[in-house]
Design an enzyme around this catalytic site. Structure first.
Site, PDB file in Angstrom:
ATOM      1  N   HIS A  47       0.826  -1.215   0.000  1.00  0.00           N
ATOM      2  CA  HIS A  47       0.000   0.000   0.000  1.00  0.00           C
ATOM      3  C   HIS A  47       0.860   1.265   0.000  1.00  0.00           C
ATOM      4  CE1 HIS A  47      -4.060  -1.719   0.398  1.00  0.00           C
ATOM      5  NE2 HIS A  47      -3.464  -2.675   1.075  1.00  0.00           N
ATOM      6  N   ASP A  49       2.628   1.970  -2.899  1.00  0.00           N
ATOM      7  CA  ASP A  49       2.809   2.351  -4.307  1.00  0.00           C
ATOM      8  C   ASP A  49       1.944   3.545  -4.696  1.00  0.00           C
ATOM      9  OD1 ASP A  49       0.493   0.789  -4.161  1.00  0.00           O
ATOM     10  OD2 ASP A  49       0.907  -0.335  -5.999  1.00  0.00           O
ATOM     11  N   GLY A 135      -4.098 -12.773  -4.219  1.00  0.00           N
ATOM     12  CA  GLY A 135      -3.253 -11.597  -4.096  1.00  0.00           C
ATOM     13  C   GLY A 135      -1.991 -11.670  -4.919  1.00  0.00           C
ATOM     14  N   SER A 137      -1.944 -11.058  -8.221  1.00  0.00           N
ATOM     15  CA  SER A 137      -2.124 -10.126  -9.348  1.00  0.00           C
ATOM     16  C   SER A 137      -2.313 -10.807 -10.694  1.00  0.00           C
ATOM     17  CB  SER A 137      -0.949  -9.141  -9.410  1.00  0.00           C
ATOM     18  OG  SER A 137      -0.942  -8.319  -8.277  1.00  0.00           O
ATOM     19  N   SER A 139      -4.848 -10.278 -12.409  1.00  0.00           N
ATOM     20  CA  SER A 139      -5.414  -9.230 -13.262  1.00  0.00           C
ATOM     21  C   SER A 139      -4.319  -8.454 -13.976  1.00  0.00           C
ATOM     22  CB  SER A 139      -6.283  -8.279 -12.437  1.00  0.00           C
ATOM     23  OG  SER A 139      -5.532  -7.655 -11.410  1.00  0.00           O
ATOM     24  N   GLU A 171      -6.805  -0.631 -15.465  1.00  0.00           N
ATOM     25  CA  GLU A 171      -7.386  -1.064 -14.191  1.00  0.00           C
ATOM     26  C   GLU A 171      -7.972   0.119 -13.427  1.00  0.00           C
ATOM     27  OE1 GLU A 171      -6.688  -4.320 -10.741  1.00  0.00           O
ATOM     28  OE2 GLU A 171      -5.694  -4.391 -12.664  1.00  0.00           O
ATOM     29  N   ASP A 183       1.948  -3.733  -9.481  1.00  0.00           N
ATOM     30  CA  ASP A 183       1.596  -5.050 -10.007  1.00  0.00           C
ATOM     31  C   ASP A 183       1.977  -5.183 -11.476  1.00  0.00           C
ATOM     32  OD1 ASP A 183       0.563  -5.405  -7.506  1.00  0.00           O
ATOM     33  OD2 ASP A 183      -1.534  -5.393  -8.125  1.00  0.00           O
ATOM     34  N   TYR A 233     -10.416  -0.638  -0.361  1.00  0.00           N
ATOM     35  CA  TYR A 233      -9.143  -0.280  -1.000  1.00  0.00           C
ATOM     36  C   TYR A 233      -9.134   1.209  -1.324  1.00  0.00           C
ATOM     37  CZ  TYR A 233      -5.158  -0.588  -4.200  1.00  0.00           C
ATOM     38  OH  TYR A 233      -3.950  -0.410  -4.817  1.00  0.00           O
TER      39      TYR A 233
END
Length: 399
Positions: A47, A49, A135, A137, A139, A171, A183, A233
């Site tokens: 968290h 980034d 978790g 990534s 995606s 995203e 990511d 988030y």
């Protein structure tokens, strides 16, 4: 083959061959291109980034494989092999799908379209071995894989960093998750046996050797599934921005929490914002410091010191940033009891997914057995162990 391509593991070779066969079976012809794109772990720096701080991710030997063939019309035919799920759409019809998974693909295509790239209709099939919801990534791997494929098929010659930024924008803007760049960067820029020290403010990066030797990276999937699109988030990001706004009134040069230090947090921010915002900002500033010290330990090949920073990171994520959950906390608590585990923390967006553990290789089986037994007794779920190695990034397999 692209210069970033590399020899994949035997299991990976079999996997992308499987996707090529699935594509041919589904669409009746061979693909024009096949791309493999890895998932990622983040060793420390969670968290941070989107607060323009530092992260330490690495690509891993778990992949999404994407096969594509150009069509002569404007139709889009997608097939998610792992879900046995199909989507049909059309270029220019940029509407989100109720299936959700097509959105990661559509978002990338929409970004290319908005950059003036003349797209083609396509048949597309994808699948792989990145566990969904853990978790890791998947995606970002899908987004980077498609961006790489379009770059090659259209002979755009975009540099990797532009593909990363496009995938992140997909995203953020289409899927609706306000993720940072970590990511996608890790998926595209990964290097075997290296972690990436990434400065998210200016995107400067350094490869940090990670000589695991007698250690292994053990992921324990809590079997609690989360979605980064959940409101929590984005709430964390808003809380950090509230802290920055308050700090800027006193320190005009503070544009993100990256610009803040402990003294600013303790002696200025603490009295200006609600406790919740103070805790969020305190965690981010401390995590950036932990990461810097941790990287110095890795440069000395001192994994034990690095592992201690991982444990401290989890405390911050759980108590200050509050993105953990009882299951993740318990897995880290169990890891602390194991002498062979030198570092453990939750990894990813939070509220489920994996813990990442540094463990001495000879003890993996017995430790996994003990942790599994205790976890099953408490939560009636079986944590899935995943052993991974560090991998090269997104690459064209054949074209």
């Amino acid at each position: 083959m692209d210069s970033s391509s590399t020899t994949r593991t035997t299991s990976s070779l079999a996997a992308h061959s499987h996707i090529a066969r699935e594509f041919s079976s589904r669409f009746g012809h061979s693909p024009d291109i096949l791309v493999s794109s890895p998932g990622r772990i983040n060793l420390i720096g969670e968290h941070t980034d989107y607060n323009l701080g530092f992260v330490l991710p690495a690509a891993i030997d778990k992949y999404i494989h994407i096969a594509i063939r150009k069509r002569k019309d404007k139709e889009l035919h997608f097939f998610a092999a792992d879900f046995a799920s199909s989507y049909t759409g059309k270029l220019g019809n940029w509407e989100k799908s109720s299936l959700q998974w097509p959105d990661f693909l559509l978002g990338v295509l929409k970004e290319f379209d908005e950059h003036g790239v003349e797209l083609f209709g396509m048949d597309l099939c994808f699948g792989g071995d990145i566990p969904s919801g853990a978790g890791l990534s998947s995606s970002a791997a899908i987004e980077c894989g498609l961006a790489q494929a379009i770059n090659e098929l259209k002979q755009l010659n975009w540099p990797k960093i532009e593909l990363v930024q496009l995938a992140q924008a997909a995203e953020n803007r289409f899927v609706g998750v306000q993720c940072g760049i970590m990511d996608q960067f890790a998926s595209m820029f990964g290097m075997k046996d290296k972690a990436i020290l990434l400065d998210c403010r200016n995107l400067k990066y350094e490869y940090i050797p990670l000589a695991l030797d007698q250690y292994a990276i053990l992921l324990l999937d809590s079997q609690v599934k989360h979605s980064l699109a959940s409101s929590e988030y984005n709430v964390r990001r808003e809380q950090c921005e509230m802290g920055v706004k308050a700090l800027r009134k006193v320190y005009p040069h503070v544009n993100s929490l990256r610009d803040a230090n402990r003294a600013m947090i303790e002696y200025t921010l603490k009295d200006q914002v609600p406790d919740l915002v103070y805790h969020r900002c305190k965690y981010v500033v401390e995590e950036n410091l932990r990461l810097q010290v941790g990287c110095e330990a890795l440069r000395r090949n001192d994994l034990v010191s690095f592992g201690k920073k991982m444990f401290a990171s989890h405390v911050g994520l759980s108590k200050l940033y509050e993105v953990s959950c009882p299951e993740l906390d318990y897995l880290v608590e169990l890891a602390r009891l194991e002498h062979s585990i030198i570092g453990s923390r939750m990894m990813g967006g939070g509220f489920g997914g994996c813990t990442i553990n540094l463990i001495r290789k000879p003890f993996i089986n017995e430790v996994v057995e003990r942790i599994t037994t205790a976890y099953e007794q408490k939560f009636a779920k079986t944590p899935t162990p995943i052993i991974c190695q560090l991998s090269n990034g997104t690459a064209t397999v054949s074209s």
